[in-house]
Motif scaffolding. Structure first.
Motif, PDB file in Angstrom:
ATOM      1  N   TYR A 224      32.025  31.316  36.737  1.00 19.81           N
ATOM      2  CA  TYR A 224      33.246  30.610  37.076  1.00 19.81           C
ATOM      3  C   TYR A 224      34.483  31.395  36.654  1.00 19.81           C
ATOM      4  O   TYR A 224      35.516  31.328  37.268  1.00 19.81           O
ATOM      5  CB  TYR A 224      33.283  29.256  36.371  1.00 19.81           C
ATOM      6  CG  TYR A 224      32.096  28.377  36.635  1.00 19.81           C
ATOM      7  CD1 TYR A 224      30.958  28.485  35.852  1.00 19.81           C
ATOM      8  CD2 TYR A 224      32.114  27.444  37.656  1.00 19.81           C
ATOM      9  CE1 TYR A 224      29.861  27.674  36.067  1.00 19.81           C
ATOM     10  CE2 TYR A 224      31.018  26.621  37.876  1.00 19.81           C
ATOM     11  CZ  TYR A 224      29.899  26.743  37.081  1.00 19.81           C
ATOM     12  OH  TYR A 224      28.820  25.936  37.305  1.00 19.81           O
ATOM     13  N   PHE A 225      34.359  32.111  35.550  1.00 21.06           N
ATOM     14  CA  PHE A 225      35.487  32.842  34.987  1.00 21.06           C
ATOM     15  C   PHE A 225      35.133  34.318  34.883  1.00 21.06           C
ATOM     16  O   PHE A 225      33.993  34.675  34.650  1.00 21.06           O
ATOM     17  CB  PHE A 225      35.834  32.327  33.580  1.00 21.06           C
ATOM     18  CG  PHE A 225      36.344  30.915  33.566  1.00 21.06           C
ATOM     19  CD1 PHE A 225      37.663  30.631  33.857  1.00 21.06           C
ATOM     20  CD2 PHE A 225      35.488  29.870  33.253  1.00 21.06           C
ATOM     21  CE1 PHE A 225      38.136  29.333  33.838  1.00 21.06           C
ATOM     22  CE2 PHE A 225      35.954  28.570  33.235  1.00 21.06           C
ATOM     23  CZ  PHE A 225      37.277  28.291  33.526  1.00 21.06           C
ATOM     24  N   ARG A 226      36.129  35.146  35.034  1.00 21.75           N
ATOM     25  CA  ARG A 226      35.938  36.574  34.818  1.00 21.75           C
ATOM     26  C   ARG A 226      37.016  37.029  33.839  1.00 21.75           C
ATOM     27  O   ARG A 226      38.044  36.383  33.678  1.00 21.75           O
ATOM     28  CB  ARG A 226      36.061  37.359  36.120  1.00 21.75           C
ATOM     29  CG  ARG A 226      35.091  36.883  37.171  1.00 21.75           C
ATOM     30  CD  ARG A 226      35.354  37.539  38.502  1.00 21.75           C
ATOM     31  NE  ARG A 226      34.751  38.874  38.597  1.00 21.75           N
ATOM     32  CZ  ARG A 226      34.720  39.570  39.709  1.00 21.75           C
ATOM     33  NH1 ARG A 226      35.273  39.113  40.801  1.00 21.75           N
ATOM     34  NH2 ARG A 226      34.148  40.756  39.731  1.00 21.75           N
ATOM     35  N   GLY A 227      36.778  38.173  33.228  1.00 23.07           N
ATOM     36  CA  GLY A 227      37.792  38.746  32.353  1.00 23.07           C
ATOM     37  C   GLY A 227      37.839  38.079  30.996  1.00 23.07           C
ATOM     38  O   GLY A 227      36.812  37.618  30.486  1.00 23.07           O
ATOM     39  N   ARG A 228      39.048  37.987  30.454  1.00 21.94           N
ATOM     40  CA  ARG A 228      39.213  37.539  29.068  1.00 21.94           C
ATOM     41  C   ARG A 228      38.538  36.187  28.846  1.00 21.94           C
ATOM     42  O   ARG A 228      38.832  35.213  29.546  1.00 21.94           O
ATOM     43  CB  ARG A 228      40.706  37.412  28.727  1.00 21.94           C
ATOM     44  CG  ARG A 228      41.385  38.714  28.442  1.00 21.94           C
ATOM     45  CD  ARG A 228      42.902  38.582  28.499  1.00 21.94           C
ATOM     46  NE  ARG A 228      43.432  37.650  27.504  1.00 21.94           N
ATOM     47  CZ  ARG A 228      43.881  38.024  26.301  1.00 21.94           C
ATOM     48  NH1 ARG A 228      43.849  39.296  25.955  1.00 21.94           N
ATOM     49  NH2 ARG A 228      44.364  37.141  25.472  1.00 21.94           N
ATOM     50  N   GLY A 229      37.657  36.143  27.851  1.00 21.98           N
ATOM     51  CA  GLY A 229      37.024  34.879  27.468  1.00 21.98           C
ATOM     52  C   GLY A 229      35.909  34.409  28.376  1.00 21.98           C
ATOM     53  O   GLY A 229      35.318  33.358  28.123  1.00 21.98           O
ATOM     54  N   GLY A 230      35.639  35.176  29.436  1.00 22.10           N
ATOM     55  CA  GLY A 230      34.751  34.667  30.470  1.00 22.10           C
ATOM     56  C   GLY A 230      33.369  34.260  29.979  1.00 22.10           C
ATOM     57  O   GLY A 230      32.856  33.213  30.373  1.00 22.10           O
TER      58      GLY A 230
END
Ligand code: MN
Length: 381
Positions: A224-230
């Motif tokens: 669902y998320f990419r990059g910082r904190g993903g």
């Protein structure tokens, strides 16, 4: 000294536990040997990149890219992609379970988990039958395996038919994705009433496994998320679906109409149960004039009675049972997945339970599971 030889010298320290969360890995040729070629090629399959870091999931004509889950070995720093090569052999798998101190397992599919992304009802129906025919053969190797039947969810009538067929094959649990396939009405809908009724009548446990929402064609590859904190964000996202699914059943009065229905949420931790129960009770009291349907009992009573959950490492999970009153909490290994406890199960169980009174420990390690699946032979003491 290896962990296993250490344990064999101190057998009195072995904690045996049933697992409310484990997985079978379907063989690569399952569908080509069981289905016509035009259907087999549309069933879920994974094609890994040469570097082993990403894979493409081919599901019913669509493709989804995702990063392959992996774990770094804390000592060598090397990536570990496969930790339990015995998992796919029904006899050798028992050697792993004996070494780890795992007695019986509620076993989910692997490819079957992706079936929520299939869009053709016919493909889903025959593919689910193929998975289930194979899984029950695996089960026949040992009563310690409690496989979940993959239930086709594009059409409630198909779901009912497969619940009945699977019960006849001796399945005791049915795997449901935490949301229905895309485009199908959600669990609050009346279209699911015949399914809940059939589960209650057959005694089949409704088994939700977290992280099983259908893939969306436009979703980010790999999560669902990419990059910082993903990585952390994505792991949390996979957790909420089980809580939502249970809330939908409670809020729409499913347990009033089908009080025999038992639900388990696997891999999603446990302390969420008392939290959700409290929130629902507050909502029920303070928004009572707007609540439809009215319930026979407070929402928390259904959660504490009809709903079970499995956790693997969560330090707070034991307190859900011992301090918050939710006794339907069970431990789970997630064997053979990387989030699971393979290789350190005894260490985990001792850390969780060495300071827990025997009655509570017994309830969480074996008792809640045995209550859901009384046909399983009791775990060694
Ligand atoms: Mn799992």
């Amino acid at each position: 000294m290896t962990e296993s030889s250490e344990r064999s010298e101190h057998p009195e320290t072995m904690i045996w536990a049933n697992s409310g969360d484990a997985h079978l890995v379907e063989p690569a040729d399952l569908f080509t040997t069981s289905l016509p070629a035009d259907l087999a090629e549309r069933m879920p399959r994974s094609v890994k990149d040469a570097d082993g870091r990403w894979e493409t999931l081919h599901i019913d004509g669509a493709e989804y890219r995702r990063r392959i889950p992996k774990l770094s070995d804390a000592e060598t720093g090397q990536d570990v992609f496969e930790r339990a090569p015995n998992a796919n052999d029904p006899v050798r798998r028992l050697l792993d379970l004996n070494q780890e101190g795992i007695w019986a397992e509620l076993v989910y599919p692997s490819i079957g988990i992706w079936t929520a992304s299939i869009t053709d009802p016919v493909l889903l129906r025959v593919g689910s039958e193929a998975i289930n025919d194979w899984a029950i053969e695996f089960q026949r190797s040992s009563p310690r395996y409690v496989p979940t039947a993959t239930i086709p969810l594009l059409d409630p009538a198909d779901a009912v038919a497969e619940i009945v067929r699977a019960t006849g094959m001796s399945f005791k649990a049915g795997f449901f994705s935490v949301t229905p396939p895309t485009g199908v009405d959600d669990w609050q809908s009346e279209i699911w009433e015949p399914v809940w009724a059939t589960l209650a009548e057959t005694g089949m446990v409704l088994a939700f496994h977290i992280g099983t929402e259908p893939h969306e064609a436009d979703s980010n590859p790999g999560g669902y998320f990419r990059g910082r904190g993903g990585a952390l964000l994505n792991y949390m996202e996979t957790t909420y679906g089980g809580q939502r699914a249970v809330t939908k059943l409670i809020a729409t009065g499913v347990f009033d109409r089908h009080p025999a229905l038992k639900v388990v949420v696997s891999e999603g931790g446990a302390t969420w149960g008392p939290f959700v129960a409290d929130r629902l009770d507050e909502a029920y009291r303070t928004h009572f004039s707007a609540v439809r349907p009215r319930l026979d009992r407070l929402p928390s009573e259904y959660l504490y009675t009809n709903v079970y959950a499995s956790f693997q490492h969560d330090r707070s999970a034991v307190a859900a049972a011992t301090a918050m009153g939710w006794t339907n909490v069970m431990w789970g290994s997630d064997y053979p997945h990387l989030e699971g406890t393979f290789g350190h199960t005894q260490k985990t169980l001792h850390e969780l339970f060495d300071d827990v009174p025997e009655t509570s420990r017994h309830r969480i390690t074996v008792g809640a599971f045995a209550e859901l699946f009384p046909h399983v032979p009791p775990a060694p003491e």
